[in-house]
Design an enzyme around this catalytic site. Structure first.
Site, PDB file in Angstrom:
ATOM      1  N   GLU A 112       0.829  -1.215   0.000  1.00 53.46           N
ATOM      2  CA  GLU A 112       0.000   0.000   0.000  1.00 53.46           C
ATOM      3  C   GLU A 112       0.859   1.258   0.000  1.00 53.46           C
ATOM      4  OE1 GLU A 112      -3.106  -0.005  -1.194  1.00 53.46           O
ATOM      5  OE2 GLU A 112      -3.586  -1.414   0.404  1.00 53.46           O
ATOM      6  N   HIS A 113       0.477   2.189  -0.876  1.00 52.84           N
ATOM      7  CA  HIS A 113       1.217   3.441  -1.062  1.00 52.84           C
ATOM      8  C   HIS A 113       2.643   3.157  -1.535  1.00 52.84           C
ATOM      9  CE1 HIS A 113      -1.798   6.356   0.269  1.00 52.84           C
ATOM     10  NE2 HIS A 113      -2.229   5.363   1.020  1.00 52.84           N
ATOM     11  N   ASP A 127      -4.225   0.381  -9.880  1.00 57.60           N
ATOM     12  CA  ASP A 127      -5.634   0.101 -10.191  1.00 57.60           C
ATOM     13  C   ASP A 127      -5.816  -0.210 -11.673  1.00 57.60           C
ATOM     14  OD1 ASP A 127      -5.954   0.806  -7.574  1.00 57.60           O
ATOM     15  OD2 ASP A 127      -6.741   2.797  -7.995  1.00 57.60           O
ATOM     16  N   TYR A 179      -3.500  12.339   0.403  1.00 60.04           N
ATOM     17  CA  TYR A 179      -2.874  11.455  -0.582  1.00 60.04           C
ATOM     18  C   TYR A 179      -1.767  12.186  -1.367  1.00 60.04           C
ATOM     19  CZ  TYR A 179      -2.382   7.927  -4.243  1.00 60.04           C
ATOM     20  OH  TYR A 179      -1.870   6.982  -5.109  1.00 60.04           O
ATOM     21  N   ASP A 235       2.931   2.012  -4.993  1.00 59.65           N
ATOM     22  CA  ASP A 235       2.945   2.080  -6.475  1.00 59.65           C
ATOM     23  C   ASP A 235       3.559   3.379  -7.002  1.00 59.65           C
ATOM     24  OD1 ASP A 235       0.647   3.574  -5.787  1.00 59.65           O
ATOM     25  OD2 ASP A 235      -0.653   2.608  -7.288  1.00 59.65           O
TER      26      ASP A 235
HETATM   27  C1  GLA Z   1      -5.220   4.648  -4.268  1.00 62.15           C
HETATM   28  C2  GLA Z   1      -4.498   4.875  -5.601  1.00 62.15           C
HETATM   29  C3  GLA Z   1      -3.500   3.758  -5.915  1.00 62.15           C
HETATM   30  C4  GLA Z   1      -2.595   3.469  -4.717  1.00 62.15           C
HETATM   31  C5  GLA Z   1      -3.427   3.307  -3.447  1.00 62.15           C
HETATM   32  C6  GLA Z   1      -2.576   3.149  -2.207  1.00 62.15           C
HETATM   33  O1  GLA Z   1      -6.091   3.560  -4.371  1.00 62.15           O
HETATM   34  O2  GLA Z   1      -5.446   4.957  -6.642  1.00 62.15           O
HETATM   35  O3  GLA Z   1      -2.743   4.099  -7.043  1.00 62.15           O
HETATM   36  O4  GLA Z   1      -1.627   4.475  -4.562  1.00 62.15           O
HETATM   37  O5  GLA Z   1      -4.278   4.412  -3.221  1.00 62.15           O
HETATM   38  O6  GLA Z   1      -1.836   1.980  -2.272  1.00 62.15           O
END
Ligand code: GLA
Length: 352
Positions: A43-44, A146, A196, A46
């Site tokens: 998580e966080h 995603d 974010y 990418d």
């Molecule tokens: C959101 C973003 C993804 C990723 C997640 C955290 O979903 O769309 O690209 O950064 O947060 O992992």
């Protein structure tokens, strides 16, 4: 206790065709589907060029359409959550006139994809175009996870994505004794939209201070050695990312060996790190994770996605699903929605 049931693709397609006929008076000529996704771990990472391990879900969006000759795009969306269909008409972009984001906000992402979509290209290029649409039309500086999982997911598999090389590795996930439970906290703290981009910036600043292109290039020892060069907060943000990338590699390995206990432990470490170092969890998500972890048969649980609300993901014995949902709902101060989903296929063209 039962998970909420999700409609089959055939039902969604029938509904989309019916709505299309009612609106335009003709049959659609093309149908496609795209899945939802859940990130199992990573998580966080990418947007830090790291590793992620998502799977595509059986929950999906279906789109039907037909070409038209007047240079216009007519959008019509229906969903279970909305009382009324939403409509918008706008001209196709040309070399002289591009599409711009604006109102209504719900259409911006679609507009962005139309504006940026290439005539041809590899799957990775298409994912990048969709990511670009999120950045410039939806205003979210997201990573590539995603879009890639939506395009490349495969039934019975999680997908290990290296967000630096865009190399992908399928990891089997089809053991019938195992279940993936997604629990929606049904809260969405608005803080997420400003935090974010801030997290992304903080990560980039630390990488820069350490003379690296991204946090993917940073080892834990290097981060420790460079502690004086970054703020205390920046250090903790980076410690999450560097640790999470390592955990994701270890988790993919554990899953491929069928070591669900090891996978579960890594999920718990991931949650703790997101809560304490990256600070993107919230009391509701912590409560859901804690409740899940107290049920026998649960291997691991963590917040998933951007944070500040949204969902948790729990890996558990299939036989424990019902009592786990029951217990979570009893312990949670709010209202939950549960989804049990197998790992599903990515986006595809549907036969009409
Ligand atoms: C959101 C973003 C993804 C990723 C997640 C955290 O979903 O769309 O690209 O950064 O947060 O992992």
């Amino acid at each position: 206790m039962a998970a909420s049931s999700h409609p089959q693709v055939s039902e969604l397609l029938a509904e989309a065709r019916r709505a299309f006929r009612a609106e335009f008076g003709v049959e659609p000529q093309l149908a496609v589907s795209a899945p939802g996704r859940v990130n199992l771990i990573g998580e966080h990472t990418d947007y830090n060029q790291g590793l992620v391990l998502p799977m595509a879900l059986e929950l999906m969006t279906v789109l039907v359409g037909s070409p038209r000759m007047d240079g216009l795009v007519s959008l019509l969306t229906t969903s279970e959550d909305a009382d009324e269909p939403r409509r918008l008409q706008f001209p196709l972009p040309t070399a002289q006139r591009s599409l711009e984001p604006g109102t209504p906000h719900w259409a911006n992402y679609v507009k962005g994809v139309i504006q940026h979509y290439p005539d041809s290209g590899t799957i990775a290029a298409r994912a990048q175009v969709c990511q670009q649409a999120e950045h410039s039309f939806a205003g979210v500086p997201c990573g590539i996870m995603d879009q890639l999982i939506a395009l490349m997911g495969q039934k019975g598999h999680a997908l290990l994505i290296d967000c630096r090389s865009l190399e992908t590795t399928l990891v089997p996930l089809s053991d019938p004794r195992l279940a993936v439970l997604i629990t929606n906290s049904n809260v969405h703290h608005t803080l997420g939209s400003s935090e974010y981009p801030l997290r992304r910036r903080q990560c980039e600043e630390v990488a820069q201070a350490l003379g690296k292109e991204s946090l993917r290039e940073v080892k834990l020892e290097e981060l420790d050695a460079g502690k004086e060069l970054v703020s205390k907060e920046g250090f903790r943000r980076a410690r999450h990312v560097v640790g999470e990338i390592r955990r994701t590699a270890q988790a993919a390995d554990a899953l491929s060996r069928g070591d669900y206990r090891a996978f579960g432990r890594l999920m718990v470490e991931s949650h703790q790190s997101l809560r304490d170092d990256f600070e993107v969890s919230c009391p509701e998500l912590d409560q859901l994770v804690e409740a899940a972890l107290s049920v026998p048969g649960v291997y691991g649980s963590r917040m998933t996605g951007g944070g500040f609300g949204g969902c948790t993901v729990t890996l558990l014995e299939a036989a424990a699903a019902s009592r786990t949902m029951q217990h979570i709902q009893e312990q949670y101060s709010g209202t939950t929605t549960f989804y049990l989903s197998q790992a599903a296929d990515g986006a595809m063209v549907l036969p009409l």
